[in-house]
Scaffold this active site. Sequence first.
Site, PDB file in Angstrom:
ATOM      1  N   HIS A   1      30.981 -24.842 -17.441  1.00 35.67           N
ATOM      2  CA  HIS A   1      29.783 -25.096 -18.252  1.00 35.67           C
ATOM      3  C   HIS A   1      29.858 -24.351 -19.586  1.00 35.67           C
ATOM      4  O   HIS A   1      29.651 -24.943 -20.653  1.00 35.67           O
ATOM      5  CB  HIS A   1      28.543 -24.658 -17.461  1.00 35.67           C
ATOM      6  CG  HIS A   1      27.251 -24.842 -18.191  1.00 35.67           C
ATOM      7  ND1 HIS A   1      26.489 -25.982 -18.057  1.00 35.67           N
ATOM      8  CD2 HIS A   1      26.580 -24.034 -19.060  1.00 35.67           C
ATOM      9  CE1 HIS A   1      25.399 -25.867 -18.815  1.00 35.67           C
ATOM     10  NE2 HIS A   1      25.435 -24.697 -19.431  1.00 35.67           N
ATOM     11  N   GLU A   2      30.167 -23.064 -19.539  1.00 44.05           N
ATOM     12  CA  GLU A   2      30.236 -22.277 -20.785  1.00 44.05           C
ATOM     13  C   GLU A   2      31.409 -22.725 -21.658  1.00 44.05           C
ATOM     14  O   GLU A   2      31.288 -22.760 -22.881  1.00 44.05           O
ATOM     15  CB  GLU A   2      30.297 -20.782 -20.489  1.00 44.05           C
ATOM     16  CG  GLU A   2      29.081 -20.236 -19.752  1.00 44.05           C
ATOM     17  CD  GLU A   2      27.734 -20.612 -20.357  1.00 44.05           C
ATOM     18  OE1 GLU A   2      27.632 -20.852 -21.582  1.00 44.05           O
ATOM     19  OE2 GLU A   2      26.752 -20.685 -19.591  1.00 44.05           O
TER      20      GLU A   2
ATOM     21  N   HIS B   1      30.268 -25.648 -23.612  1.00 45.12           N
ATOM     22  CA  HIS B   1      29.500 -25.245 -24.799  1.00 45.12           C
ATOM     23  C   HIS B   1      30.426 -24.757 -25.903  1.00 45.12           C
ATOM     24  O   HIS B   1      30.229 -25.083 -27.080  1.00 45.12           O
ATOM     25  CB  HIS B   1      28.503 -24.135 -24.456  1.00 45.12           C
ATOM     26  CG  HIS B   1      27.288 -24.600 -23.730  1.00 45.12           C
ATOM     27  ND1 HIS B   1      26.589 -25.745 -24.066  1.00 45.12           N
ATOM     28  CD2 HIS B   1      26.628 -24.053 -22.674  1.00 45.12           C
ATOM     29  CE1 HIS B   1      25.554 -25.878 -23.257  1.00 45.12           C
ATOM     30  NE2 HIS B   1      25.559 -24.873 -22.393  1.00 45.12           N
TER      31      HIS B   1
ATOM     32  N   CYS C   1      23.342 -31.425 -20.777  1.00 45.25           N
ATOM     33  CA  CYS C   1      23.327 -32.842 -20.433  1.00 45.25           C
ATOM     34  C   CYS C   1      22.089 -33.166 -19.607  1.00 45.25           C
ATOM     35  O   CYS C   1      21.638 -32.358 -18.797  1.00 45.25           O
ATOM     36  CB  CYS C   1      24.594 -33.172 -19.636  1.00 45.25           C
ATOM     37  SG  CYS C   1      24.746 -34.904 -19.156  1.00 45.25           S
TER      38      CYS C   1
ATOM     39  N   CYS D   1      30.241 -35.332 -16.616  1.00 42.62           N
ATOM     40  CA  CYS D   1      29.900 -36.732 -16.378  1.00 42.62           C
ATOM     41  C   CYS D   1      30.717 -37.591 -17.357  1.00 42.62           C
ATOM     42  O   CYS D   1      31.387 -37.070 -18.260  1.00 42.62           O
ATOM     43  CB  CYS D   1      28.396 -36.963 -16.554  1.00 42.62           C
ATOM     44  SG  CYS D   1      27.813 -36.773 -18.264  1.00 42.62           S
TER      45      CYS D   1
END
Length: 164
Positions: free
Chosen positions: A116-117, A120, A127, A151
């Site tokens: 996730h990071e 970014h 999302c 996704c």
Amino acid sequence: MIRESYSKAGVDFEVYSWPEVLKPSLKCYDWDRMQYRAGCIIEDLYRGVSSLDEGGYFVGVGMIDGYEPGLNFVFGLAEPRKRTGVVFTKRLKEEFYGRPAKFDLYVERVAKEVVHELGHLLGLPHCHNKRCVMSFSNSIVDVDSKERFFCDECSLTLKKLVLH
């Protein structure tokens, strides 16, 4: 420093890891909240990793608790302009919630937050798809609900960002 090379979907990249434990500065610790300020940790990491080349990214991972002003806690934070992020794993452990340890679940959660990071750092926003790794996690339930992967929409955006 340990260097590993990977290739995924036609994109080559290298991962560097430090076998040493990075210790956060006490100046980043908020004694009233008993948590670390995420932005301060990123500043320290950014200054401490001067060997980043122009295309490199760095994500520090620590078994500590972090927050940002206005939030009770964060699982992680990224600063794309500094190519640096941090993941706080204390709340990713089952023991934090008074439950028995589950190592596999802990590793899965850490992997999701690191991806996730990194997303970014590479330019992806949060999302709207709750199953996407880039969805915002307001609780551990949110972390467990999402997958470790981007996704289709985020994957396409990421390809455009990385290849251009």
